[in-house]
Motif scaffolding. Structure first.
Motif, PDB file in Angstrom:
ATOM      1  N   SER A   1       0.822  -1.209   0.000  1.00 38.40           N
ATOM      2  CA  SER A   1       0.000   0.000   0.000  1.00 38.40           C
ATOM      3  C   SER A   1       0.855   1.257   0.000  1.00 38.40           C
ATOM      4  O   SER A   1       0.380   2.339  -0.343  1.00 38.40           O
ATOM      5  N   SER A   2       2.116   1.114   0.389  1.00 40.60           N
ATOM      6  CA  SER A   2       3.039   2.259   0.441  1.00 40.60           C
ATOM      7  C   SER A   2       4.448   1.731   0.661  1.00 40.60           C
ATOM      8  O   SER A   2       4.664   0.526   0.802  1.00 40.60           O
ATOM      9  N   VAL A   3       5.388   2.648   0.709  1.00 43.56           N
ATOM     10  CA  VAL A   3       6.778   2.317   1.011  1.00 43.56           C
ATOM     11  C   VAL A   3       7.149   3.014   2.310  1.00 43.56           C
ATOM     12  O   VAL A   3       6.714   4.139   2.568  1.00 43.56           O
ATOM     13  N   CYS A   4       7.948   2.347   3.130  1.00 43.98           N
ATOM     14  CA  CYS A   4       8.383   2.948   4.396  1.00 43.98           C
ATOM     15  C   CYS A   4       9.893   2.775   4.534  1.00 43.98           C
ATOM     16  O   CYS A   4      10.407   1.653   4.426  1.00 43.98           O
TER      17      CYS A   4
ATOM     18  N   GLY B   1       7.442   3.912  12.954  1.00 42.67           N
ATOM     19  CA  GLY B   1       6.707   4.202  11.732  1.00 42.67           C
ATOM     20  C   GLY B   1       6.109   2.952  11.118  1.00 42.67           C
ATOM     21  O   GLY B   1       4.943   2.945  10.688  1.00 42.67           O
ATOM     22  N   ALA B   2       6.885   1.871  11.063  1.00 48.47           N
ATOM     23  CA  ALA B   2       6.387   0.617  10.497  1.00 48.47           C
ATOM     24  C   ALA B   2       5.284   0.020  11.369  1.00 48.47           C
ATOM     25  O   ALA B   2       4.278  -0.484  10.854  1.00 48.47           O
TER      26      ALA B   2
ATOM     27  N   ALA C   1      -2.393   0.066  11.505  1.00 44.88           N
ATOM     28  CA  ALA C   1      -3.499   0.730  10.812  1.00 44.88           C
ATOM     29  C   ALA C   1      -4.027  -0.100   9.640  1.00 44.88           C
ATOM     30  O   ALA C   1      -4.917   0.345   8.932  1.00 44.88           O
ATOM     31  N   GLY C   2      -3.469  -1.285   9.459  1.00 44.48           N
ATOM     32  CA  GLY C   2      -3.952  -2.170   8.401  1.00 44.48           C
ATOM     33  C   GLY C   2      -3.244  -2.018   7.073  1.00 44.48           C
ATOM     34  O   GLY C   2      -3.641  -2.644   6.085  1.00 44.48           O
ATOM     35  N   GLU C   3      -2.186  -1.197   7.023  1.00 41.73           N
ATOM     36  CA  GLU C   3      -1.447  -1.049   5.772  1.00 41.73           C
ATOM     37  C   GLU C   3      -0.469  -2.212   5.580  1.00 41.73           C
ATOM     38  O   GLU C   3      -0.147  -2.952   6.515  1.00 41.73           O
ATOM     39  N   SER C   4      -0.001  -2.344   4.355  1.00 40.35           N
ATOM     40  CA  SER C   4       1.001  -3.360   4.044  1.00 40.35           C
ATOM     41  C   SER C   4       2.187  -2.671   3.377  1.00 40.35           C
ATOM     42  O   SER C   4       2.314  -2.707   2.148  1.00 40.35           O
ATOM     43  N   PRO C   5       3.028  -2.024   4.156  1.00 36.21           N
ATOM     44  CA  PRO C   5       4.131  -1.255   3.584  1.00 36.21           C
ATOM     45  C   PRO C   5       5.256  -2.136   3.056  1.00 36.21           C
ATOM     46  O   PRO C   5       5.532  -3.216   3.602  1.00 36.21           O
TER      47      PRO C   5
ATOM     48  N   ALA D   1      -0.246  -9.832   8.209  1.00 33.14           N
ATOM     49  CA  ALA D   1       0.120  -8.799   7.235  1.00 33.14           C
ATOM     50  C   ALA D   1       1.176  -9.328   6.274  1.00 33.14           C
ATOM     51  O   ALA D   1       1.990 -10.187   6.621  1.00 33.14           O
ATOM     52  N   THR D   2       1.131  -8.820   5.066  1.00 33.40           N
ATOM     53  CA  THR D   2       2.163  -9.148   4.087  1.00 33.40           C
ATOM     54  C   THR D   2       3.230  -8.065   4.147  1.00 33.40           C
ATOM     55  O   THR D   2       2.967  -6.906   3.816  1.00 33.40           O
TER      56      THR D   2
END
Length: 457
Positions: free
Chosen positions: A150-153, A164-165, A171-175, A204-205
C-alpha cells in the motif's frame, strides 16, 4: 584542496570521452555494470529483490538510483580533511550516463542546489546518453506479481523507523520496507527488526528490500574514507522512490523521523557544519520531491512525525507494549562501532554509546514514552559521575545544556533558531508548529539531563 570528478560507466563498452569542467581535477571512473551485465554496488541487489516479487521500476527511477550511488561513492570516499580547503567543503563533479539526458540536464540546477544544501559541498552534475549496448538496466520480472504494497516505508533499523512501520501495520497497511546498509551492525538490526514485525503482525504481508550499497576504500584513491556521510539520505530516498515507482500508481514513501532531528537546529554555533545533518530537513525533502516531479515519477515523500518529538512518537505508538519489548533491539547511535575501541570494556561489542546527540534524544524519548530503558549503553548512567566536556562523552551533553540555558533565558529566540539549519519557506503556515516541536524536543532532553554534571576535567 583537490577537485574531484566521478565518471560513471556502464560496462566495458561505455568508452564515451568525458571533458572535465576543470583541467586539474582528479578523475575517478566507476563502472556500475560488471562483466556479466549486472548492475553492481548494491543497486542490482535491490533490483533483484523487486523482480523476485514481480516488480520492475522505470529506467528513470533506476537512473535516479544510479545518481544516488555515484553521490554515495563521492560522499564516502573523498576525504574532507585532505581534499577540502577548509577541511569541510569539497568540490565534486559527477558525469553520468542516463536514458534521457535532456530531461536530466534541465534538472541539473535543482540537483546541484539540493546536494549543496544536503552535504555542504560544491557539486556539479553532467549527463550523457547511455551506451547503446545498455538501453535498459532493470530486467523485467519472469514471475507473476506477488507484492501489492500500500506504500513504502524507509526502514533504517532505528527507533523512529520501527515506530513508523508499527503504526502503518497497526493501521492495516502493508508497507514495503526499504533499507540500505554497508556495515554489519546496521544490517543486523534491520534484519532483526524486520523479522520482529513479521512475528508481531502474522496476518500482514511485509516485504523488505535491503540493499548493501557501498564502495571499497580505494575506489577514489589508494585509501580514502569519509565518515561524515551527509549524502546518505539521497541514496535512501532514491532507493525508496525506485521501489515506489515499481509499485505503480500514486505511491507514498513514508519517512519516519521525529521533528527535532528533522529540523536539527544546531545546539551551538560550532554545529552548523560537521555536526548538523540535514538528512530529513523540510527544505531538503521539498527539493527532492521537486526532483521526483521533474522526472515524472509519481512518488510523494511524507513524514507523519514532522511535528512530534521522539518521545511523543514513542508514547503515541499504536502498539506500545510491543515497542517497549523490542526497542532495545533498534539502533539509534551515530557510532555504535566505537565500543570496539573503548577501554575497560571486556565484551567490546557494538552498542549505543549513550552520549551522542541521537543517543541522548533516544534516551529522553524512552524516558518520556514509558520510563525504564533496558538498552545497553557504553555510558549507562549519565548521573554516575561528572562527564568530561573535553571528550565526546560530555561534549554533547554540555551542548544540550547550553542550548536549554539560552532558551530558558530568552524563549522568544526559538522562533528564529528554527530557521538556522535551512529555509522553511515551503511550509509558511507551519512555522509555529516547527517552533513548538523544537522547544518540546529540547525540553524532553532537558528532563533526561536533570542533575547530570558535565564540565572540563
Amino acid at each position: 584542496m583537490r577537485h574531484h570528478s566521478i565518471v560513471g560507466r556502464l560496462g566495458t563498452a561505455d568508452t564515451a570521452p568525458i571533458t572535465p569542467t576543470r583541467a586539474e581535477t582528479h578523475v575517478t571512473e566507476i563502472s556500475f555494470v560488471d562483466g556479466f551485465g549486472h548492475v553492481g554496488y548494491g543497486l542490482g541487489q535491490a533490483l533483484d529483490q523487486l523482480r523476485d516479487v514481480g516488480l520492475c521500476p522505470s529506467e528513470t527511477a533506476v537512473d535516479l538510483a544510479l545518481l544516488a550511488a555515484a553521490i554515495t561513492a563521492a560522499d564516502t570516499r573523498i576525504s574532507r580533511d585532505s581534499d577540502a580547503q577548509d577541511a569541510w567543503t569539497r568540490e565534486i563533479d559527477l558525469h553520468l550516463p542516463v536514458q534521457d539526458p535532456a530531461r536530466w540536464e534541465g534538472l541539473a540546477p535543482l540537483i546541484v542546489r539540493t546536494l549543496n544544501f544536503l552535504t555542504g559541498d560544491h557539486w556539479g552534475v553532467n549527463f550523457r546518453h547511455r551506451v547503446a549496448s545498455m538501453p535498459t538496466l532493470a530486467t523485467p520480472p519472469t514471475k507473476l506479481r506477488t507484492a501489492t504494497p500500500s506504500s513504502v516505508c524507509l526502514f533504517s533499523g532505528g527507533l523512529d523507523s520501527f515506530i513508523g512501520a508499527i503504526d502503518l501495520l497497526a493501521a492495516g497497511e502493508s508497507p514495503l520496507l526499504v533499507s540500505h546498509y554497508w556495515d554489519g551492525i546496521t544490517s543486523k538490526h534491520q534484519t532483526y527488526c524486520g523479522q520482529a514485525l513479521k512475528r508481531r503482525f502474522p496476518g500482514a504481508t511485509i516485504h523488505h528490500v535491503r540493499a548493501r550499497v557501498g564502495f571499497p576504500n580505494d575506489v577514489v584513491d589508494d585509501f580514502s574514507v569519509e565518515n561524515t556521510l551527509r549524502g546518505r539520505s539521497f541514496l535512501f530516498f532514491a532507493l525508496a522512490a525506485m521501489a515506489a515507482d515499481a509499485i505503480g500508481g500514486q505511491a507514498v514513501v513514508h519517512v519516519p523521523e521525529n521533528g527535532l532531528i528533522s529540523l536539527n537546529v544546531p545546539l551551538d554555533p560550532l554545529r552548523l557544519g560537521a555536526l548538523s545533518t540535514r538528512t530529513t530537513h523540510p527544505f531538503y525533502m521539498a527539493r527532492f520531491e521537486e526532483l521526483l516531479q521533474g522526472l515524472g515519477l509519481s512518488v510523494a515523500l511524507h513524514n507523519p512525525y514532522a511535528f512530534q518529538t521522539k518521545g511523543q512518537m514513542a508514547k503515541g505508538c499504536a502498539d506500545l507494549g510491543f515497542l517497549k519489548g523490542e526497542a532495545r533491539n533498534t539502533m539509534s547511535c551515530s557510532a555504535p562501532a566505537n565500543a570496539r575501541f573503548a577501554k575497560n570494556k571486556p565484551d567490546r561489542q557494538p552498542k549505543h554509546c549513550g552520549y551522542c546527540v541521537p543517543c541522548l534524544i533516544r534516551r529522553a524519548a524512552i524516558l518520556e514514552g514509558w520510563g525504564p530503558d533496558d538498552t545497553e549503553y557504553q555510558v549507562a548512567d549519565l548521573h554516575g559521575r561528572t562527564l568530561d566536556t573535553r571528550r565526546a562523552e560530555g561534549g554533547h551533553v554540555r551542548s544540550f545544556q547550553l542550548a536549554l540555558s539560552r532558551l530558558g533565558k530568552k524563549p522568544a529566540r526559538a522562533a528564529f533558531d528554527i530557521h538556522r539549519p535551512g529555509p522553511l519557506t515551503d511550509h509558511p503556515g507551519r512555522l509555529a508548529d516547527y517552533e513548538a516541536t523544537y522547544v518540546a524536543g529540547l525540553r524532553e532532553v532537558g528532563r533526561l539531563l536533570e542533575g547530570v554534571q558535565a564540565k572540563p576535567s
